[in-house]
Design a protein around this motif. Structure first.
Motif, PDB file in Angstrom:
ATOM      1  N   ILE A  26       7.621 -23.406 -71.045  1.00 52.16           N
ATOM      2  CA  ILE A  26       7.444 -24.799 -70.655  1.00 52.16           C
ATOM      3  C   ILE A  26       6.717 -25.559 -71.763  1.00 52.16           C
ATOM      4  O   ILE A  26       5.554 -25.306 -72.043  1.00 52.16           O
ATOM      5  N   ASN A  27       7.429 -26.492 -72.369  1.00 54.53           N
ATOM      6  CA  ASN A  27       6.843 -27.349 -73.389  1.00 54.53           C
ATOM      7  C   ASN A  27       6.052 -28.451 -72.687  1.00 54.53           C
ATOM      8  O   ASN A  27       6.457 -28.928 -71.626  1.00 54.53           O
ATOM      9  N   ASP A  28       4.956 -28.876 -73.289  1.00 55.69           N
ATOM     10  CA  ASP A  28       4.114 -29.911 -72.678  1.00 55.69           C
ATOM     11  C   ASP A  28       4.874 -31.193 -72.385  1.00 55.69           C
ATOM     12  O   ASP A  28       4.506 -31.939 -71.483  1.00 55.69           O
ATOM     13  N   ASN A  29       5.918 -31.479 -73.160  1.00 56.57           N
ATOM     14  CA  ASN A  29       6.662 -32.727 -72.997  1.00 56.57           C
ATOM     15  C   ASN A  29       8.009 -32.559 -72.299  1.00 56.57           C
ATOM     16  O   ASN A  29       8.774 -33.515 -72.205  1.00 56.57           O
ATOM     17  N   ASP A  30       8.314 -31.352 -71.824  1.00 60.05           N
ATOM     18  CA  ASP A  30       9.553 -31.134 -71.071  1.00 60.05           C
ATOM     19  C   ASP A  30       9.508 -31.922 -69.767  1.00 60.05           C
ATOM     20  O   ASP A  30       8.463 -32.007 -69.119  1.00 60.05           O
ATOM     21  N   ALA A  31      10.648 -32.465 -69.382  1.00 57.61           N
ATOM     22  CA  ALA A  31      10.746 -33.155 -68.094  1.00 57.61           C
ATOM     23  C   ALA A  31      10.563 -32.138 -66.974  1.00 57.61           C
ATOM     24  O   ALA A  31      11.068 -31.019 -67.053  1.00 57.61           O
ATOM     25  N   LEU A  32       9.801 -32.516 -65.949  1.00 54.92           N
ATOM     26  CA  LEU A  32       9.618 -31.614 -64.815  1.00 54.92           C
ATOM     27  C   LEU A  32      10.812 -31.681 -63.877  1.00 54.92           C
ATOM     28  O   LEU A  32      11.166 -30.694 -63.244  1.00 54.92           O
ATOM     29  N   PHE A  33      11.437 -32.844 -63.806  1.00 58.41           N
ATOM     30  CA  PHE A  33      12.586 -33.040 -62.916  1.00 58.41           C
ATOM     31  C   PHE A  33      13.841 -33.231 -63.753  1.00 58.41           C
ATOM     32  O   PHE A  33      13.766 -33.518 -64.936  1.00 58.41           O
ATOM     33  N   GLY A  34      14.990 -33.049 -63.135  1.00 55.47           N
ATOM     34  CA  GLY A  34      16.249 -33.244 -63.853  1.00 55.47           C
ATOM     35  C   GLY A  34      16.508 -32.139 -64.853  1.00 55.47           C
ATOM     36  O   GLY A  34      16.438 -30.966 -64.537  1.00 55.47           O
ATOM     37  N   ASP A  35      16.782 -32.524 -66.098  1.00 61.22           N
ATOM     38  CA  ASP A  35      17.189 -31.566 -67.125  1.00 61.22           C
ATOM     39  C   ASP A  35      16.096 -30.595 -67.552  1.00 61.22           C
ATOM     40  O   ASP A  35      16.385 -29.555 -68.113  1.00 61.22           O
ATOM     41  N   GLY A  36      14.834 -30.919 -67.304  1.00 66.07           N
ATOM     42  CA  GLY A  36      13.737 -30.051 -67.722  1.00 66.07           C
ATOM     43  C   GLY A  36      13.638 -28.804 -66.853  1.00 66.07           C
ATOM     44  O   GLY A  36      14.476 -27.910 -66.930  1.00 66.07           O
ATOM     45  N   LEU A  37      12.643 -28.770 -65.987  1.00 68.01           N
ATOM     46  CA  LEU A  37      12.463 -27.626 -65.088  1.00 68.01           C
ATOM     47  C   LEU A  37      13.400 -27.689 -63.890  1.00 68.01           C
ATOM     48  O   LEU A  37      13.548 -26.716 -63.181  1.00 68.01           O
ATOM     49  N   GLY A  38      14.004 -28.841 -63.666  1.00 72.95           N
ATOM     50  CA  GLY A  38      14.951 -28.976 -62.569  1.00 72.95           C
ATOM     51  C   GLY A  38      14.300 -29.056 -61.197  1.00 72.95           C
ATOM     52  O   GLY A  38      14.887 -28.645 -60.202  1.00 72.95           O
ATOM     53  N   LEU A  39      13.083 -29.585 -61.124  1.00 71.48           N
ATOM     54  CA  LEU A  39      12.402 -29.705 -59.834  1.00 71.48           C
ATOM     55  C   LEU A  39      13.074 -30.769 -58.982  1.00 71.48           C
ATOM     56  O   LEU A  39      13.785 -31.632 -59.482  1.00 71.48           O
ATOM     57  N   ASP A  40      12.834 -30.696 -57.659  1.00 71.21           N
ATOM     58  CA  ASP A  40      13.434 -31.665 -56.735  1.00 71.21           C
ATOM     59  C   ASP A  40      12.357 -32.343 -55.891  1.00 71.21           C
ATOM     60  O   ASP A  40      11.168 -32.143 -56.118  1.00 71.21           O
ATOM     61  N   SER A  41      12.775 -33.134 -54.907  1.00 67.63           N
ATOM     62  CA  SER A  41      11.824 -33.918 -54.118  1.00 67.63           C
ATOM     63  C   SER A  41      10.887 -33.040 -53.289  1.00 67.63           C
ATOM     64  O   SER A  41       9.727 -33.397 -53.080  1.00 67.63           O
ATOM     65  N   ILE A  42      11.343 -31.898 -52.824  1.00 70.23           N
ATOM     66  CA  ILE A  42      10.474 -30.976 -52.094  1.00 70.23           C
ATOM     67  C   ILE A  42       9.378 -30.462 -53.034  1.00 70.23           C
ATOM     68  O   ILE A  42       8.207 -30.358 -52.657  1.00 70.23           O
ATOM     69  N   ASP A  43       9.767 -30.145 -54.259  1.00 72.01           N
ATOM     70  CA  ASP A  43       8.790 -29.699 -55.258  1.00 72.01           C
ATOM     71  C   ASP A  43       7.757 -30.792 -55.524  1.00 72.01           C
ATOM     72  O   ASP A  43       6.570 -30.507 -55.695  1.00 72.01           O
ATOM     73  N   ALA A  44       8.204 -32.040 -55.539  1.00 76.59           N
ATOM     74  CA  ALA A  44       7.287 -33.163 -55.773  1.00 76.59           C
ATOM     75  C   ALA A  44       6.230 -33.220 -54.676  1.00 76.59           C
ATOM     76  O   ALA A  44       5.045 -33.444 -54.951  1.00 76.59           O
ATOM     77  N   LEU A  45       6.642 -32.993 -53.439  1.00 78.48           N
ATOM     78  CA  LEU A  45       5.679 -32.983 -52.330  1.00 78.48           C
ATOM     79  C   LEU A  45       4.663 -31.866 -52.511  1.00 78.48           C
ATOM     80  O   LEU A  45       3.475 -32.051 -52.279  1.00 78.48           O
ATOM     81  N   GLU A  46       5.122 -30.704 -52.936  1.00 80.27           N
ATOM     82  CA  GLU A  46       4.211 -29.588 -53.168  1.00 80.27           C
ATOM     83  C   GLU A  46       3.243 -29.891 -54.308  1.00 80.27           C
ATOM     84  O   GLU A  46       2.068 -29.522 -54.248  1.00 80.27           O
ATOM     85  N   LEU A  47       3.729 -30.569 -55.337  1.00 81.18           N
ATOM     86  CA  LEU A  47       2.846 -30.954 -56.441  1.00 81.18           C
ATOM     87  C   LEU A  47       1.795 -31.966 -55.970  1.00 81.18           C
ATOM     88  O   LEU A  47       0.640 -31.913 -56.404  1.00 81.18           O
ATOM     89  N   MET A  48       2.185 -32.858 -55.067  1.00 72.21           N
ATOM     90  CA  MET A  48       1.236 -33.830 -54.533  1.00 72.21           C
ATOM     91  C   MET A  48       0.136 -33.121 -53.744  1.00 72.21           C
ATOM     92  O   MET A  48      -1.040 -33.473 -53.847  1.00 72.21           O
ATOM     93  N   VAL A  49       0.510 -32.110 -52.974  1.00 67.78           N
ATOM     94  CA  VAL A  49      -0.475 -31.324 -52.217  1.00 67.78           C
ATOM     95  C   VAL A  49      -1.405 -30.589 -53.191  1.00 67.78           C
ATOM     96  O   VAL A  49      -2.621 -30.550 -52.991  1.00 67.78           O
TER      97      VAL A  49
END
Length: 85
Positions: A26-49
């Motif tokens: 994981i590069n510091d500037n890689d996108a977390l969503f989409g083409d980067g790590l490929g995270l989704d909206s459920i992952d976003a909720l977990e990150l918020m928690v």
């Protein structure tokens, strides 16, 4: 800040069960969503928690989350400025 970025990478891999990734992948500037790590909206909720639990940061506006979760670098910078823990 580099310790925080390392910590974030480890936490995200563990929290979201990203077993196919290592911290080095994981590069510091890689996108977390989409083409980067490929995270989704459920992952976003977990990150918020995680932000609330680990750093005392409560996000209430989804648009705010979209900006903050661009990359590890952006997330770490936001935490440094806003953490209460």
């Amino acid at each position: 800040m580099s310790n925080l970025k390392q910590e974030l990478k480890e936490n995200i891999i563990e929290l979201l069960n990203l077993e196919e990734f290592s911290v080095e992948d994981i590069n510091d500037n890689d996108a977390l969503f989409g083409d980067g790590l490929g995270l989704d909206s459920i992952d976003a909720l977990e990150l918020m928690v995680m932000l609330d639990k680990d750093y005392g940061i409560k996000l209430t506006d989804p648009k705010e989350g979209k900006e903050i979760f661009q990359s590890i670098a952006v997330l770490a910078e936001y935490i440094e400025k806003n953490r209460t823990k």
